[in-house]
Design a protein around this motif. Structure first.
Motif, mmCIF file in Angstrom:
data_model
loop_
_atom_site.group_PDB
_atom_site.id
_atom_site.type_symbol
_atom_site.label_atom_id
_atom_site.label_comp_id
_atom_site.label_asym_id
_atom_site.label_seq_id
_atom_site.Cartn_x
_atom_site.Cartn_y
_atom_site.Cartn_z
ATOM 1 N N ASP A 217 28.762 42.392 46.830
ATOM 2 C CA ASP A 217 30.052 41.936 47.339
ATOM 3 C C ASP A 217 30.171 40.413 47.225
ATOM 4 O O ASP A 217 31.192 39.897 46.749
ATOM 5 C CB ASP A 217 30.217 42.381 48.788
ATOM 6 C CG ASP A 217 31.613 42.149 49.312
ATOM 7 O OD1 ASP A 217 32.546 42.787 48.804
ATOM 8 O OD2 ASP A 217 31.772 41.320 50.231
ATOM 9 N N ARG A 221 32.563 38.418 44.462
ATOM 10 C CA ARG A 221 33.606 37.529 44.983
ATOM 11 C C ARG A 221 33.518 36.162 44.303
ATOM 12 O O ARG A 221 34.544 35.573 43.945
ATOM 13 C CB ARG A 221 33.508 37.376 46.496
ATOM 14 C CG ARG A 221 34.559 36.391 47.039
ATOM 15 C CD ARG A 221 34.705 36.401 48.532
ATOM 16 N NE ARG A 221 35.604 35.332 48.963
ATOM 17 C CZ ARG A 221 36.918 35.383 48.913
ATOM 18 N NH1 ARG A 221 37.520 36.462 48.448
ATOM 19 N NH2 ARG A 221 37.655 34.370 49.326
ATOM 20 N N TYR A 254 34.142 46.385 42.078
ATOM 21 C CA TYR A 254 34.079 45.295 43.056
ATOM 22 C C TYR A 254 34.820 44.059 42.566
ATOM 23 O O TYR A 254 35.453 43.356 43.363
ATOM 24 C CB TYR A 254 32.625 44.966 43.399
ATOM 25 C CG TYR A 254 32.132 45.680 44.640
ATOM 26 C CD1 TYR A 254 31.987 45.017 45.847
ATOM 27 C CD2 TYR A 254 31.830 47.041 44.604
ATOM 28 C CE1 TYR A 254 31.558 45.678 46.987
ATOM 29 C CE2 TYR A 254 31.397 47.719 45.724
ATOM 30 C CZ TYR A 254 31.267 47.025 46.913
ATOM 31 O OH TYR A 254 30.850 47.691 48.049
ATOM 32 N N HIS A 258 38.020 42.336 44.653
ATOM 33 C CA HIS A 258 38.150 40.935 45.055
ATOM 34 C C HIS A 258 39.364 40.271 44.410
ATOM 35 O O HIS A 258 39.988 39.389 45.020
ATOM 36 C CB HIS A 258 36.869 40.171 44.737
ATOM 37 C CG HIS A 258 35.753 40.494 45.683
ATOM 38 N ND1 HIS A 258 35.838 40.262 47.035
ATOM 39 C CD2 HIS A 258 34.527 41.050 45.477
ATOM 40 C CE1 HIS A 258 34.717 40.651 47.625
ATOM 41 N NE2 HIS A 258 33.916 41.136 46.704
ATOM 42 N N GLU A 261 42.162 41.205 46.603
ATOM 43 C CA GLU A 261 42.130 40.424 47.844
ATOM 44 C C GLU A 261 42.659 39.012 47.618
ATOM 45 O O GLU A 261 43.423 38.486 48.439
ATOM 46 C CB GLU A 261 40.706 40.378 48.404
ATOM 47 C CG GLU A 261 40.203 41.714 48.921
ATOM 48 C CD GLU A 261 38.731 41.717 49.267
ATOM 49 O OE1 GLU A 261 38.251 42.708 49.835
ATOM 50 O OE2 GLU A 261 38.038 40.718 48.955
#
Length: 300
Positions: A217, A221, A254, A258, A261
């Motif tokens: 994670d 990111r 993943y 991100h 997000e």
């Protein structure tokens, strides 16, 4: 038509005899010479001589490459090739040789742009994750090399302007190359870093290991933030993600999470959300792209 196509790595030189349709007819590999320009050139000549009725030689290699003149400005870990005109040295031994040379990440991008994941877009960006991060920009269906042949050298992006004494630590290639993910996991699990590899981490992620998931994670990111920056700077239509790590669907998932997000956190901006896909080609990307560079150079 047949061509000698060569992919130079720090440990091995992979080579293939290929036709103009990017089909591999034969292939092999030899150890990469570690200390001598002469041994390096002789290895390439021996590969060329082992093939019959080939039109020329296409080369993929690390570093900043003056592809117009066949000159290695830098050559990755092969320091003896820095500031070395490989094309001239080859032609000294094979005078009639037609040869092209290009940076390995740019070759991977050419493979994706010509017959892979970026063939349907005008502007795309390729990121290849390995020891560092290779990068290349496809603009108007063409490889954008830049004035100094260093366009796309994303490993050297600085991530902290206030740490001049630790500049290597704050280069993006060091922060988000695969060894960085291994370091994150080793520290959290109390392991020696040499005991950890990417396969171990993704096996742990897929089994639900909370430490591995937290590492992935954080790692993805950091990557997504720089993809955000590249998107705002160059506005490509699609990012193709390569390197062995890109074969893990959870890694791509993943990254997309991100990116979503970041888009949600920046709704006040006009932020065209990047489209993230895995590269179509893996181990053969550099060979396929090197041949495409050769065909482009000698077209017509």
């Amino acid at each position: 038509m047949k061509f000698t196509v060569i992919d130079i790595g720090g440990t091995f030189i992979k080579y293939a005899c290929m036709n103009e349709h990017s089909e591999i007819l034969t292939r092999g590999k030899v150890p990469t010479p570690q200390d001598s320009r002469e041994d390096f050139i002789n290895a390439l000549v021996d590969i060329y001589d082992s093939m019959s009725d080939v039109e020329g030689m296409a080369i993929s290699l690390p570093g900043i490459i003056d592809s117009q003149n066949g000159h290695c400005i830098t050559c990755g870990a092969l320091l003896y090739n820095n500031d070395f005109n490989v094309e001239a040295a080859l032609k000294a031994k094979i005078p009639a040789l037609k040869v092209s040379m290009e940076n390995d990440a740019k070759c991977a991008a050419m493979a994706e742009a010509s017959v892979g994941a970026l063939k349907d877009v005008e502007d795309g960006f390729v990121l290849v994750f390995g020891t560092g991060i290779g990068g290349a920009f496809i603009k108007n269906h063409k490889l954008h090399r830049g004035r100094h042949f260093s366009a796309g050298e994303v490993s050297y992006i600085l991530t902290d302007k206030d740490a001049p004494q630790m500049i290597d630590e704050f280069r993006w290639g060091n922060q988000c190359g695969v060894p960085s993910l291994c370091n994150l996991y080793a520290k959290r699990k109390g392991l020696k870093v040499e005991e950890v590899d990417g396969l171990m981490i993704f096996e742990a992620v897929n089994k639900g290991d909370s430490f591995a998931i937290k590492c992935l994670d954080l790692f993805t990111r950091r990557i997504a933030i720089q993809i955000f920056n590249i998107q705002m700077l160059l506005d490509p239509q699609k990012f193709a993600i390569g390197g062995g790590i890109s074969a893990q669907p959870v890694f791509i998932d993943y990254l997309r999470k991100h990116i979503d997000e970041l888009a949600a956190d920046n709704v006040e901006l006009y932020f065209p959300k990047p489209e993230i896909v895995a590269c179509q080609f893996q181990n053969d990307a550099n060979l396929i792209g090197a041949l495409q560079c050769y065909l482009d150079k000698f077209a017509g």
